[in-house]
Design an enzyme around this catalytic site. Structure first.
Site, PDB file in Angstrom:
ATOM      1  N   SER A 119       0.845  -1.187   0.000  1.00  0.00           N
ATOM      2  CA  SER A 119       0.000   0.000   0.000  1.00  0.00           C
ATOM      3  C   SER A 119       0.880   1.237   0.000  1.00  0.00           C
ATOM      4  O   SER A 119       1.828   1.328   0.782  1.00  0.00           O
ATOM      5  CB  SER A 119      -0.913   0.007   1.233  1.00  0.00           C
ATOM      6  OG  SER A 119      -1.734   1.155   1.254  1.00  0.00           O
ATOM      7  N   HIS A 123       2.233  12.215  -0.800  1.00  0.00           N
ATOM      8  CA  HIS A 123       1.844  13.625  -0.780  1.00  0.00           C
ATOM      9  C   HIS A 123       3.095  14.440  -1.112  1.00  0.00           C
ATOM     10  O   HIS A 123       4.141  14.278  -0.472  1.00  0.00           O
ATOM     11  CB  HIS A 123       1.287  14.011   0.590  1.00  0.00           C
ATOM     12  CG  HIS A 123       0.059  13.239   0.973  1.00  0.00           C
ATOM     13  ND1 HIS A 123      -1.162  13.478   0.403  1.00  0.00           N
ATOM     14  CD2 HIS A 123      -0.118  12.220   1.865  1.00  0.00           C
ATOM     15  CE1 HIS A 123      -2.061  12.656   0.925  1.00  0.00           C
ATOM     16  NE2 HIS A 123      -1.449  11.877   1.814  1.00  0.00           N
ATOM     17  N   HIS A 133      -1.981   7.297  -5.097  1.00  0.00           N
ATOM     18  CA  HIS A 133      -2.239   6.136  -4.239  1.00  0.00           C
ATOM     19  C   HIS A 133      -2.111   4.883  -5.095  1.00  0.00           C
ATOM     20  O   HIS A 133      -2.492   4.866  -6.258  1.00  0.00           O
ATOM     21  CB  HIS A 133      -3.644   6.213  -3.639  1.00  0.00           C
ATOM     22  CG  HIS A 133      -4.206   4.874  -3.245  1.00  0.00           C
ATOM     23  ND1 HIS A 133      -5.087   4.185  -4.047  1.00  0.00           N
ATOM     24  CD2 HIS A 133      -4.010   4.100  -2.150  1.00  0.00           C
ATOM     25  CE1 HIS A 133      -5.414   3.046  -3.462  1.00  0.00           C
ATOM     26  NE2 HIS A 133      -4.770   2.972  -2.314  1.00  0.00           N
ATOM     27  N   ASN A 135      -2.204   0.346  -4.458  1.00  0.00           N
ATOM     28  CA  ASN A 135      -2.080  -0.862  -3.643  1.00  0.00           C
ATOM     29  C   ASN A 135      -2.415  -2.087  -4.483  1.00  0.00           C
ATOM     30  O   ASN A 135      -3.185  -2.005  -5.439  1.00  0.00           O
ATOM     31  CB  ASN A 135      -2.946  -0.795  -2.374  1.00  0.00           C
ATOM     32  CG  ASN A 135      -4.411  -1.056  -2.658  1.00  0.00           C
ATOM     33  OD1 ASN A 135      -4.833  -2.197  -2.811  1.00  0.00           O
ATOM     34  ND2 ASN A 135      -5.185   0.014  -2.741  1.00  0.00           N
ATOM     35  N   HIS A 197     -20.297  12.790   0.433  1.00  0.00           N
ATOM     36  CA  HIS A 197     -20.736  14.006   1.108  1.00  0.00           C
ATOM     37  C   HIS A 197     -20.203  15.273   0.432  1.00  0.00           C
ATOM     38  O   HIS A 197     -20.712  16.363   0.680  1.00  0.00           O
ATOM     39  CB  HIS A 197     -20.365  13.981   2.593  1.00  0.00           C
ATOM     40  CG  HIS A 197     -18.894  14.003   2.855  1.00  0.00           C
ATOM     41  ND1 HIS A 197     -18.126  12.859   2.902  1.00  0.00           N
ATOM     42  CD2 HIS A 197     -18.032  15.027   3.100  1.00  0.00           C
ATOM     43  CE1 HIS A 197     -16.878  13.180   3.168  1.00  0.00           C
ATOM     44  NE2 HIS A 197     -16.777  14.492   3.291  1.00  0.00           N
ATOM     45  N   GLY A 280      -6.793  -5.220  13.925  1.00  0.00           N
ATOM     46  CA  GLY A 280      -5.748  -5.038  14.916  1.00  0.00           C
ATOM     47  C   GLY A 280      -4.371  -4.778  14.363  1.00  0.00           C
ATOM     48  O   GLY A 280      -3.380  -4.945  15.072  1.00  0.00           O
TER      49      GLY A 280
END
Length: 297
Positions: A119, A123, A133, A135, A197, A280
């Site tokens: 991944s 920036h 990006h 991955n 949104h 986790g």
């Protein structure tokens, strides 16, 4: 307990690690070669690398990986390149999410899983250089296996020719696997990398697939490899072209506001972020995609 795919899982994990090594070397070379333009008089940055560990509920080993982060460079303000191989038993929330997406019978009776991947999020110092990006990953349970991944370009100041180059390079790597792959994965990226949104796309798209399994492991792994191989030739020429351009305070402000929306997407919608936190994994590794600075108007 052994699995018929153990050899294939080892091949995939080794390949993700090799791709990581190639990208880290290429990015440090960009730092070294930046000799003119903004920040060229600063020292080149280097990746700081540390091992990540994941513990099972009983405290046993559950895998881990390498977290590689470079900050404050001539070219990269912050870039993370993580590779990991994790395994164990899916917790109830992760089982429920998996069942909702894939409807796998038997998951509750045998919730073992194995996952490996790389991944990357970068920036950039110069607002004219796009964030990016990438991955690629493989996921296994006793009930099914699949691949996922892609890469997408996230400029705060878009150049049409840069967008065209990024997409054309990806298409050139996907077309040998079948002419239908690129348009389908492009449409998938447009749908996935969307901020509801904000009612806008996160960037200018790219390619993306998830839960991909044709039933032919060799073919699917080869496709996943070419998604990874497309990344450097798609991105590096854009960095080399834009990193020497001058920019204004207004350009920097545009960059910081855009980063705020990038962070919103990753924290609210990105499935990889949610999965990493719910299973986790090291939170610093999961959240390395967040920008070092951002702004909300």
């Amino acid at each position: 307990m052994t699995d018929p795919l153990d050899r294939e899982k080892a091949r995939a994990a080794a390949w993700f690690r090799d791709l990581r090594d190639q990208i880290v070397a290429a990015f440090e070379a960009l730092e070294d070669s930046h000799a003119e333009g903004p920040f060229a008089d600063e020292p080149p940055a280097r990746f700081e690398v540390r091992q990540t560990r994941r513990s099972a509920e009983d405290g046993g080993d559950a895998g881990g990986g390498l977290m590689s982060v470079m900050c404050g460079g001539r070219v990269f303000e912050k870039v993370g390149v993580n590779v990991s191989t994790v395994y164990g038993r899916l917790a109830e929330r992760a089982q429920a999410a998996m069942m909702a997406r894939k409807g796998l019978p038997g998951m509750q009776d045998d919730p073992r899983f194995w996952a490996s991947g790389i991944s990357l999020v970068a920036h950039m110092r110069n607002p004219h250089v796009p964030a990016v990006h990438m991955n690629t990953r493989m996921f296994w349970t006793p009930h099914a296996w699949w691949f996922g991944g892609g890469s997408d370009l996230n400029p705060c100041i878009e150049y049409a020719e840069d967008t065209a180059h990024f997409h054309a390079t990806q298409q050139a790597h996907l077309d040998p696997h079948g002419a239908g792959h690129y348009p389908r994965l492009k449409a998938w990226a447009d749908e996935y990398f969307y901020i509801p949104h904000r009612k806008r796309a996160r960037g200018v798209g790219g390619i993306f697939m998830d839960d991909y399994c044709s039933g032919d492991w060799q073919a699917d792994f080869a496709l996943t490899q070419d998604i990874g191989r497309a990344f450097l030739p798609a991105f590096l020429p854009l960095v080399e072209k834009r990193r020497g351009q001058s920019f204004t305070e207004a350009d920097r402000d545009t960059q910081l506001v855009y980063r705020g929306q990038y962070a919103e997407y990753n924290l609210v919608y990105d499935r990889g972020t949610k999965f990493g936190l719910e299973t986790g994994h090291d939170p610093e590794a999961v959240l390395m995609s967040l920008p070092p600075l951002a702004k909300w108007p």
